[in-house]
Write a protein that holds these residues in place. Structure first.
Motif, short mmCIF file in Angstrom:
data_model
loop_
_atom_site.label_atom_id
_atom_site.label_comp_id
_atom_site.label_asym_id
_atom_site.label_seq_id
_atom_site.Cartn_x
_atom_site.Cartn_y
_atom_site.Cartn_z
N HIS A 106 11.59 2.64 11.70
CA HIS A 106 10.65 2.27 12.76
C HIS A 106 9.21 2.57 12.33
N GLU A 107 9.00 3.78 11.84
CA GLU A 107 7.65 4.17 11.43
C GLU A 107 7.20 3.39 10.19
N TYR A 108 8.14 3.09 9.32
CA TYR A 108 7.82 2.31 8.11
C TYR A 108 7.40 0.89 8.50
N ALA A 109 7.99 0.38 9.57
CA ALA A 109 7.59 -0.94 10.06
C ALA A 109 6.12 -0.93 10.48
N HIS A 110 5.67 0.18 11.06
CA HIS A 110 4.25 0.31 11.39
C HIS A 110 3.40 0.25 10.13
N ASN A 113 10.32 11.10 18.07
CA ASN A 113 11.08 11.49 16.87
C ASN A 113 10.24 11.38 15.61
N GLY A 114 9.21 10.54 15.69
CA GLY A 114 8.35 10.35 14.53
C GLY A 114 7.09 9.62 14.92
N LEU A 115 6.16 9.54 14.00
CA LEU A 115 4.92 8.81 14.26
C LEU A 115 4.30 8.35 12.94
N ILE A 166 3.64 8.84 7.36
CA ILE A 166 4.76 8.84 8.29
C ILE A 166 5.21 10.28 8.47
N ILE A 167 5.28 10.69 9.72
CA ILE A 167 5.72 12.05 10.04
C ILE A 167 7.04 11.96 10.80
N ILE A 168 8.06 12.64 10.31
CA ILE A 168 9.37 12.67 10.95
C ILE A 168 9.64 14.08 11.47
N HIS A 169 9.91 14.19 12.75
CA HIS A 169 10.27 15.49 13.33
C HIS A 169 11.77 15.70 13.08
N ASN A 170 12.07 16.19 11.89
CA ASN A 170 13.46 16.21 11.41
C ASN A 170 14.38 17.13 12.20
N ARG A 171 13.82 18.08 12.93
CA ARG A 171 14.67 18.99 13.71
C ARG A 171 15.16 18.33 15.01
N LEU A 206 0.85 -1.19 0.00
CA LEU A 206 0.00 0.00 0.00
C LEU A 206 0.88 1.24 0.00
N ASP A 207 0.49 2.24 -0.75
CA ASP A 207 1.28 3.47 -0.83
C ASP A 207 1.16 4.25 0.48
N PHE A 208 2.12 5.12 0.70
CA PHE A 208 2.13 5.94 1.91
C PHE A 208 2.82 7.26 1.59
N THR A 209 2.62 8.21 2.46
CA THR A 209 3.32 9.48 2.33
C THR A 209 4.28 9.64 3.50
N LEU A 210 5.38 10.33 3.25
CA LEU A 210 6.36 10.60 4.30
C LEU A 210 6.67 12.09 4.26
N VAL A 211 6.51 12.74 5.41
CA VAL A 211 6.73 14.18 5.46
C VAL A 211 7.62 14.53 6.65
#
Length: 262
Positions: free
Chosen positions: A63-67, A33-35, A43-48, A18-23
């Protein structure tokens, strides 16, 4: 490294059905750090949070991709409990793949002090503890024989004399009967005693000894039937017979010593 590059790396490790978005949120978070949001598959990454540490950022992304992959395996929906054994198995599998292709660097391999401490823990504590529990199983089997000869219930002996749980005692006895390798530690040995199929049990033990995580072994090896070529089957049987001969030889030596003392 931008968000598109990170997504491309994740897909190179393992494709998703299934496709997903990563921002990148562009924010710093003190909580996570992410969720991962299962409904929009985002997938949201708190890059700062990472201060230029791409390796740690990738660890979080994996980790988030595993979810997300776990969500894919569940038909696009996740249960209320996110960090299940299935999730950890997927996550550890992804890390192994990422390490093998050079995408992610194993942080634990870069410290000589930690490597030395790890060897000490394995040899001095995991192995020794596993050996002690296995030896306890051997002595409990002797006690079982004596109780049977006396006409007494072995379970009562465990409850009223030794005062140890019957489940723990039976697990220790199986550890000795199965001749499990103490190097995996007593907890993993207890898990192995629950695998009735001998080939699966030995495969699971080998996987643990090779460094596979317990969750990965439980989910991807112990629960699945294995198909092996005849050579592998014969080699496994050879190892099993060698272990049995070794165990019987040790027991024969003990019996001979006991006879000499009588």
């Amino acid at each position: 490294m931008n968000q598109d590059q990170v997504k491309e790396i994740l897909l190179s490790i393992e494709d998703a059905s299934l496709d997903f978005t990563l921002v990148f949120s562009g924010k710093q978070s003190k909580k996570v750090n992410g969720l991962y949001k299962p409904e929009p598959r985002e997938i949201i990454i708190h890059n700062r949070n990472f201060n230029g540490d791409d390796n740690l950022l990738l660890y979080t992304a994996i980790h988030e991709y595993a979810h997300h992959l776990h969500c894919c395996s569940m038909g696009g929906k996740l249960s209320g409990r996110a960090h299940t054994s299935e999730f950890w198995a997927i996550f550890h599998r992804l890390l192994e793949k990422a390490e093998s292709q050079g995408t992610y660097q194993n942080v634990f391999a870069g410290s000589p002090e930690l490597t030395q401490l790890t060897d000490e823990i394995r040899k001095k504590y995991l192995y020794e503890n596993g050996s002690l529990v296995k030896e306890l199983g051997r002595e409990l089997l002797k006690a079982h024989e004596l109780c049977t000869a006396m006409g007494a219930r072995f379970e009562d002996y465990l409850d009223r004399v030794l005062c140890i749980p019957k489940v723990a005692a039976k697990a220790a006895m199986k550890m000795f009967q199965y001749n499990l390798n103490p190097s995996v530690g007593s907890d993993n040995m207890k898990f192995l005693t629950g695998i009735r199929n001998e080939e699966q049990r030995m495969a699971a033990e080998s996987a643990l000894l090779s460094g596979k995580s317990p969750d990965l072994v439980k989910t991807e090896i112990a629960r699945k039937p294995r198909e092996e070529d005849p050579k592998v089957t014969l080699e496994r049987e050879k190892l099993r017979l060698e272990r049995t001969i070794d165990s019987l030889t040790k027991r024969l030596d003990e019996v001979e010593r006991e006879l000499e003392e009588l």
